[in-house]
Write a protein that holds these residues in place. Structure first.
Motif, PDB file in Angstrom:
ATOM      1  N   ALA A 143      -0.158  -0.548  -0.325  1.00 26.07           N
ATOM      2  CA  ALA A 143       0.822  -1.589  -0.607  1.00 26.07           C
ATOM      3  C   ALA A 143       1.393  -1.442  -2.015  1.00 26.07           C
ATOM      4  CB  ALA A 143       0.188  -2.972  -0.446  1.00 26.07           C
ATOM      5  N   ARG A 144       0.689  -0.716  -2.892  1.00 29.51           N
ATOM      6  CA  ARG A 144       1.133  -0.556  -4.283  1.00 29.51           C
ATOM      7  C   ARG A 144       1.423   0.878  -4.678  1.00 29.51           C
ATOM      8  NH1 ARG A 144      -2.682  -4.685  -7.828  1.00 29.51           N
ATOM      9  NH2 ARG A 144      -1.816  -6.625  -6.980  1.00 29.51           N
ATOM     10  N   GLN A 145       0.751   1.835  -4.045  1.00 30.23           N
ATOM     11  CA  GLN A 145       1.030   3.236  -4.360  1.00 30.23           C
ATOM     12  C   GLN A 145       0.740   4.083  -3.122  1.00 30.23           C
ATOM     13  OE1 GLN A 145      -1.679   3.776  -7.680  1.00 30.23           O
ATOM     14  NE2 GLN A 145      -3.172   4.867  -6.437  1.00 30.23           N
ATOM     15  N   PRO A 146       1.513   5.169  -2.921  1.00 33.58           N
ATOM     16  CA  PRO A 146       1.348   5.976  -1.713  1.00 33.58           C
ATOM     17  C   PRO A 146      -0.040   6.607  -1.626  1.00 33.58           C
ATOM     18  CG  PRO A 146       3.382   6.540  -2.856  1.00 33.58           C
ATOM     19  CD  PRO A 146       2.592   5.673  -3.784  1.00 33.58           C
ATOM     20  N   VAL A 147      -0.515   6.695  -0.396  1.00 31.73           N
ATOM     21  CA  VAL A 147      -1.784   7.375  -0.123  1.00 31.73           C
ATOM     22  C   VAL A 147      -1.482   8.547   0.802  1.00 31.73           C
ATOM     23  CG1 VAL A 147      -4.082   7.181   0.886  1.00 31.73           C
ATOM     24  CG2 VAL A 147      -3.102   5.235  -0.360  1.00 31.73           C
ATOM     25  N   HIS A 148      -1.818   9.740   0.370  1.00 28.88           N
ATOM     26  CA  HIS A 148      -1.574  10.938   1.183  1.00 28.88           C
ATOM     27  C   HIS A 148      -2.724  11.130   2.167  1.00 28.88           C
ATOM     28  CE1 HIS A 148      -0.034  14.958   2.117  1.00 28.88           C
ATOM     29  NE2 HIS A 148      -1.308  15.366   2.077  1.00 28.88           N
ATOM     30  N   LEU A 150      -0.763   9.270   4.543  1.00 31.31           N
ATOM     31  CA  LEU A 150      -0.643   8.078   5.389  1.00 31.31           C
ATOM     32  C   LEU A 150       0.760   7.483   5.266  1.00 31.31           C
ATOM     33  CD1 LEU A 150      -4.107   6.411   4.655  1.00 31.31           C
ATOM     34  CD2 LEU A 150      -3.516   8.083   6.427  1.00 31.31           C
ATOM     35  N   ALA A 151       1.751   8.222   5.757  1.00 28.24           N
ATOM     36  CA  ALA A 151       3.146   7.819   5.581  1.00 28.24           C
ATOM     37  C   ALA A 151       3.446   6.469   6.230  1.00 28.24           C
ATOM     38  CB  ALA A 151       4.069   8.884   6.158  1.00 28.24           C
ATOM     39  N   ILE A 152       2.896   6.224   7.418  1.00 35.67           N
ATOM     40  CA  ILE A 152       3.205   4.962   8.104  1.00 35.67           C
ATOM     41  C   ILE A 152       2.610   3.798   7.336  1.00 35.67           C
ATOM     42  CG2 ILE A 152       2.941   3.633  10.220  1.00 35.67           C
ATOM     43  CD1 ILE A 152       2.917   6.212  11.795  1.00 35.67           C
ATOM     44  N   SER A 153       1.388   3.932   6.898  1.00 33.43           N
ATOM     45  CA  SER A 153       0.766   2.887   6.093  1.00 33.43           C
ATOM     46  C   SER A 153       1.557   2.667   4.803  1.00 33.43           C
ATOM     47  CB  SER A 153      -0.682   3.257   5.761  1.00 33.43           C
ATOM     48  OG  SER A 153      -1.317   2.241   5.014  1.00 33.43           O
ATOM     49  N   ASN A 154       1.985   3.750   4.167  1.00 39.88           N
ATOM     50  CA  ASN A 154       2.779   3.645   2.945  1.00 39.88           C
ATOM     51  C   ASN A 154       4.082   2.893   3.184  1.00 39.88           C
ATOM     52  OD1 ASN A 154       0.847   5.226   1.647  1.00 39.88           O
ATOM     53  ND2 ASN A 154       1.971   7.120   1.948  1.00 39.88           N
ATOM     54  N   GLY A 155       4.639   3.029   4.383  1.00 38.58           N
ATOM     55  CA  GLY A 155       5.896   2.370   4.694  1.00 38.58           C
ATOM     56  C   GLY A 155       5.753   0.915   5.091  1.00 38.58           C
ATOM     57  N   LEU A 156       4.673   0.581   5.822  1.00 40.63           N
ATOM     58  CA  LEU A 156       4.570  -0.755   6.407  1.00 40.63           C
ATOM     59  C   LEU A 156       3.708  -1.730   5.602  1.00 40.63           C
ATOM     60  CD1 LEU A 156       4.224   0.072  10.226  1.00 40.63           C
ATOM     61  CD2 LEU A 156       6.287  -0.304   8.858  1.00 40.63           C
ATOM     62  N   ARG A 157       2.662  -1.262   4.955  1.00 43.05           N
ATOM     63  CA  ARG A 157       1.781  -2.190   4.234  1.00 43.05           C
ATOM     64  C   ARG A 157       2.507  -2.955   3.120  1.00 43.05           C
ATOM     65  NH1 ARG A 157      -2.522  -2.536   7.787  1.00 43.05           N
ATOM     66  NH2 ARG A 157      -3.606  -0.548   7.994  1.00 43.05           N
ATOM     67  N   PRO A 158       3.388  -2.310   2.341  1.00 42.64           N
ATOM     68  CA  PRO A 158       4.095  -3.092   1.311  1.00 42.64           C
ATOM     69  C   PRO A 158       4.924  -4.226   1.906  1.00 42.64           C
ATOM     70  CG  PRO A 158       4.295  -0.755   0.851  1.00 42.64           C
ATOM     71  CD  PRO A 158       3.717  -0.866   2.230  1.00 42.64           C
ATOM     72  N   GLY A 159       5.513  -4.003   3.074  1.00 44.54           N
ATOM     73  CA  GLY A 159       6.290  -5.066   3.709  1.00 44.54           C
ATOM     74  C   GLY A 159       5.428  -6.241   4.119  1.00 44.54           C
ATOM     75  N   GLY A 180      -3.760 -11.256   0.138  1.00 46.30           N
ATOM     76  CA  GLY A 180      -3.981  -9.943   0.732  1.00 46.30           C
ATOM     77  C   GLY A 180      -5.135  -9.242   0.047  1.00 46.30           C
ATOM     78  N   LEU A 181      -5.809  -8.387   0.785  1.00 45.11           N
ATOM     79  CA  LEU A 181      -6.887  -7.560   0.244  1.00 45.11           C
ATOM     80  C   LEU A 181      -6.462  -6.104   0.335  1.00 45.11           C
ATOM     81  CD1 LEU A 181      -9.614  -9.542   2.112  1.00 45.11           C
ATOM     82  CD2 LEU A 181      -9.510  -9.393  -0.378  1.00 45.11           C
ATOM     83  N   LEU A 182      -6.639  -5.376  -0.757  1.00 43.07           N
ATOM     84  CA  LEU A 182      -6.187  -3.986  -0.821  1.00 43.07           C
ATOM     85  C   LEU A 182      -7.384  -3.052  -0.959  1.00 43.07           C
ATOM     86  CD1 LEU A 182      -3.210  -4.401  -3.359  1.00 43.07           C
ATOM     87  CD2 LEU A 182      -3.253  -4.840  -0.889  1.00 43.07           C
ATOM     88  N   PRO A 183      -8.013  -2.700   0.164  1.00 40.99           N
ATOM     89  CA  PRO A 183      -9.153  -1.778   0.070  1.00 40.99           C
ATOM     90  C   PRO A 183      -8.694  -0.376  -0.306  1.00 40.99           C
ATOM     91  CG  PRO A 183      -8.603  -2.195   2.364  1.00 40.99           C
ATOM     92  CD  PRO A 183      -7.756  -3.127   1.547  1.00 40.99           C
TER      93      PRO A 183
END
Length: 253
Positions: A143-148, A150-159, A180-183
């Motif tokens: 939700a705050r920075q991209p995780v490689h 995981l493109a879909i998570s990178n796109g949808l979690r911030p929303g 929200g919790l950001l594991p």
């Protein structure tokens, strides 16, 4: 500290294992009652047994991507728990892959499960909640920075994180908290699958740990305790925030 969870009732989705189950464990251990759900009837049954069953733990199979799941979950929560003090919304992680690799159908499927499913549940749930209730979203540090990779998570979690922030504004006047919790990297089956997909799970784990200030991946129970606190009355002035549970890996304030 007494979290004030005794006798309270919570609905947890995607909670037959992993982070959701760890949260259910922490809630039950502190006196709360829980209704857990996931897509697997077998998984739900096993998890309920591990939590000790009635009168503390109940389960129902449900897939948030199913438009009828929300009403069924809420009806079952009222039947089993007598009261509903909050919900922890968690869904399975979307398919891994880079932005150029992931097929369009995986994006569409993830929108249904990661975005639309939780929103359907909340639209049905909010009218049932009273002052003092809490809504938590299990998101990701993506939700705050991209995780490689995981493109879909990178796109949808911030929303979904921004949706949670907006809901906190909308529901705050009613005394309902939203967070929200950001594991980060927690030792769950999901992480094991991602590590195995790299071709060398041990090397993948070593690279991950080298980037975490605490130099280790988290344990599910460490996440569960944070989530239980945030859902509890002890966190009564906490809302509209995204809480990292990541061992310090996020570099932003």
């Amino acid at each position: 500290m007494d979290l004030g969870l005794g006798g309270r009732g919570y609905l947890l989705t995607g909670a037959s294992r992993g982070l959701g189950f760890a949260t259910a464990r922490a809630l039950v251990d502190d006196g709360a009652r829980v209704l857990i759900s996931s897509r697997s009837a077998e998984g739900v049954g096993k998890a309920v047994d591990e939590l000790g069953g009635a009168p503390s733990a109940f389960g129902v199979p449900a897939d948030l991507a199913d438009p009828e799941a929300a009403e069924r979950l809420i009806a079952e929560a009222h039947r089993r728990l007598d009261r509903l003090d909050g919900v922890l919304v968690s869904v399975g992680g979307p398919a891994p892959g880079t932005a150029l690799e992931v097929a369009e159908e995986h994006w569409r499927s993830a929108v249904d499960s990661v975005l639309l499913g939780p929103l359907r549940l909340l639209k049905a749930l909010v009218p049932q909640l009273a002052e003092g209730a809490a809504i938590g979203f299990v998101l990701s540090i993506s939700a705050r920075q991209p995780v490689h990779p995981l493109a879909i998570s990178n796109g949808l979690r911030p929303g979904l994180a921004m949706t949670a922030k907006a809901l906190a504004d909308e529901l705050g006047p009613r005394g309902i908290r939203v967070f929200g919790l950001l594991p980060g990297t927690i030792a769950t089956d999901r992480i094991a699958e991602i590590e195995a997909a790299s071709g060398d799970a041990d090397a993948a784990r070593a690279r991950t740990e080298a980037e975490i200030p605490l130099r280790r991946v988290g344990r599910p129970e460490e996440f569960g305790r944070v989530a239980a606190f945030a859902l509890s009355p002890a966190a009564s002035y906490l809302t509209g925030v995204m809480i990292p549970v990541d061992g310090g890996v996020l570099r932003s304030l």
